[in-house]
Motif scaffolding. Structure first.
Motif, mmCIF file in Angstrom:
data_model
loop_
_atom_site.group_PDB
_atom_site.id
_atom_site.type_symbol
_atom_site.label_atom_id
_atom_site.label_comp_id
_atom_site.label_asym_id
_atom_site.label_seq_id
_atom_site.Cartn_x
_atom_site.Cartn_y
_atom_site.Cartn_z
ATOM 1 N N ASP A 196 -7.964 -6.702 0.448
ATOM 2 C CA ASP A 196 -6.875 -7.000 1.389
ATOM 3 C C ASP A 196 -5.552 -6.822 0.655
ATOM 4 O O ASP A 196 -5.098 -7.719 -0.044
ATOM 5 C CB ASP A 196 -7.029 -8.431 1.911
ATOM 6 C CG ASP A 196 -5.980 -8.781 2.945
ATOM 7 O OD1 ASP A 196 -5.263 -7.868 3.399
ATOM 8 O OD2 ASP A 196 -5.868 -9.969 3.294
ATOM 9 N N SER A 197 -4.972 -5.628 0.790
ATOM 10 C CA SER A 197 -3.766 -5.319 0.030
ATOM 11 C C SER A 197 -2.886 -4.348 0.808
ATOM 12 O O SER A 197 -3.395 -3.426 1.452
ATOM 13 C CB SER A 197 -4.141 -4.678 -1.317
ATOM 14 O OG SER A 197 -2.995 -4.149 -1.955
ATOM 15 N N PRO A 198 -1.565 -4.519 0.726
ATOM 16 C CA PRO A 198 -0.671 -3.542 1.351
ATOM 17 C C PRO A 198 -0.730 -2.174 0.671
ATOM 18 O O PRO A 198 -0.204 -1.194 1.206
ATOM 19 C CB PRO A 198 0.719 -4.170 1.188
ATOM 20 C CG PRO A 198 0.582 -5.117 0.045
ATOM 21 C CD PRO A 198 -0.820 -5.626 0.095
ATOM 22 N N SER A 199 -1.367 -2.097 -0.481
ATOM 23 C CA SER A 199 -1.496 -0.831 -1.197
ATOM 24 C C SER A 199 -2.791 -0.091 -0.887
ATOM 25 O O SER A 199 -3.072 0.942 -1.476
ATOM 26 C CB SER A 199 -1.384 -1.057 -2.714
ATOM 27 O OG SER A 199 -0.037 -1.294 -3.070
ATOM 28 N N GLU A 248 -0.287 -1.514 -6.547
ATOM 29 C CA GLU A 248 0.566 -2.656 -6.185
ATOM 30 C C GLU A 248 1.758 -2.780 -7.130
ATOM 31 O O GLU A 248 2.861 -3.150 -6.714
ATOM 32 C CB GLU A 248 -0.256 -3.945 -6.187
ATOM 33 C CG GLU A 248 -1.212 -4.059 -5.027
ATOM 34 C CD GLU A 248 -2.138 -5.252 -5.143
ATOM 35 O OE1 GLU A 248 -2.762 -5.614 -4.126
ATOM 36 O OE2 GLU A 248 -2.262 -5.823 -6.252
ATOM 37 N N VAL A 273 0.788 3.584 -2.258
ATOM 38 C CA VAL A 273 -0.205 3.276 -1.229
ATOM 39 C C VAL A 273 -1.378 4.246 -1.373
ATOM 40 O O VAL A 273 -1.191 5.464 -1.318
ATOM 41 C CB VAL A 273 0.398 3.411 0.189
ATOM 42 C CG1 VAL A 273 -0.678 3.209 1.255
ATOM 43 C CG2 VAL A 273 1.537 2.420 0.386
ATOM 44 N N LYS A 280 4.230 -0.002 -6.080
ATOM 45 C CA LYS A 280 4.484 0.090 -4.629
ATOM 46 C C LYS A 280 3.943 1.384 -4.030
ATOM 47 O O LYS A 280 4.411 1.853 -2.988
ATOM 48 C CB LYS A 280 5.970 -0.044 -4.300
ATOM 49 C CG LYS A 280 6.634 -1.275 -4.879
ATOM 50 C CD LYS A 280 5.989 -2.542 -4.388
ATOM 51 C CE LYS A 280 6.726 -3.779 -4.932
ATOM 52 N NZ LYS A 280 6.003 -5.025 -4.634
ATOM 53 N N LYS A 291 -4.588 1.598 2.410
ATOM 54 C CA LYS A 291 -4.433 1.949 3.818
ATOM 55 C C LYS A 291 -5.372 3.097 4.159
ATOM 56 O O LYS A 291 -6.228 3.466 3.365
ATOM 57 C CB LYS A 291 -2.974 2.317 4.115
ATOM 58 C CG LYS A 291 -2.001 1.144 3.946
ATOM 59 C CD LYS A 291 -2.267 0.036 4.945
ATOM 60 C CE LYS A 291 -1.325 -1.140 4.776
ATOM 61 N NZ LYS A 291 -1.630 -2.229 5.730
ATOM 62 N N GLN A 294 -4.627 0.191 10.144
ATOM 63 C CA GLN A 294 -4.433 0.485 8.719
ATOM 64 C C GLN A 294 -3.876 1.896 8.487
ATOM 65 O O GLN A 294 -3.579 2.268 7.353
ATOM 66 C CB GLN A 294 -5.768 0.357 7.974
ATOM 67 C CG GLN A 294 -6.440 -1.003 8.093
ATOM 68 C CD GLN A 294 -5.737 -2.073 7.285
ATOM 69 O OE1 GLN A 294 -4.779 -1.813 6.568
ATOM 70 N NE2 GLN A 294 -6.219 -3.308 7.394
#
Length: 201
Positions: free
Chosen positions: A97-100, A67, A72, A70, A102, A133
């Protein structure tokens, strides 16, 4: 093996900190096994809550670091690893639960021999539950064998490629589809096979 685990974490940290030098934020990784003889074989401990908790803790740390840069982390589930099923995959995304965090979509890895007759409903369930995801996809194949399914190159197994590719297209986003599990001499055949399946959709 604690030393091997530390080396793996150090490699991941290196990629997380330096992904811009490679111009690729996606760091794809399998989720590991407690089998000390082979990273590709199962262990009873993989399927325990204790095993899952240790795996989750490792990914929590990696994702927190990702995170900040940035990056992933894209997990690749495999039935012989700790994240071994669509249930476990979905659970990890609920817990972290994280955008990093997937997914590397590789449906062949979810099938055991007894699952192969359920190809269509399983593919649809995988995409329904965790498909959103996906940031990267693999193209290989799966076929029955005595010791558990083999994972040969695309076109050499039982994967329903037209359905798989339709489900990928249904995600409606740019994705790299990486052909794997083949030698250099088989690249052209596998590429042409996948392209031919794309024309069917």
């Amino acid at each position: 093996d604690p030393a091997k685990r530390r080396r793996g974490e150090e490699r991941m940290d290196l990629l997380i900190q330096n992904w811009k030098r490679f111009d690729c934020p996606i760091i794809s990784t399998e989720t590991g096994t407690y089998n000390t003889q082979s990273e590709f074989m199962e262990s009873p401990e993989n399927y325990t809550e204790k095993g899952y908790a240790a795996c989750r803790a490792a990914f929590e740390r990696l994702v927190k670091a990702a995170e900040k840069t940035k990056a992933v982390i894209a997990i690749e589930a495999y039935w012989r690893n700790v994240i071994c099923s669509v249930d476990r995959t979905a659970q990890l995304f609920r817990d972290i639960d994280s955008p990093s965090l997937k997914l590397t979509m590789d449906p062949c890895n979810y099938f055991r021999n007894e699952d192969l007759p359920k190809m269509k409903p399983m593919l649809e369930e995988i995409f329904r539950r965790v498909g959103r995801q996906t940031v990267l996809a693999h193209a290989k194949d799966v076929k029955r064998s005595e010791k558990g399914p083999d994972l040969p190159a695309a076109g050499l197994g039982e994967l329903d490629y037209p359905l798989y590719l339709r489900l990928l297209a249904g995600l409606d986003r740019p994705l790299d589809l990486v052909i794997e599990h083949l030698g250099i001499q088989d690249v052209a055949r596998a590429r042409d096979y996948v392209k031919a399946q794309m024309e069917k959709i």
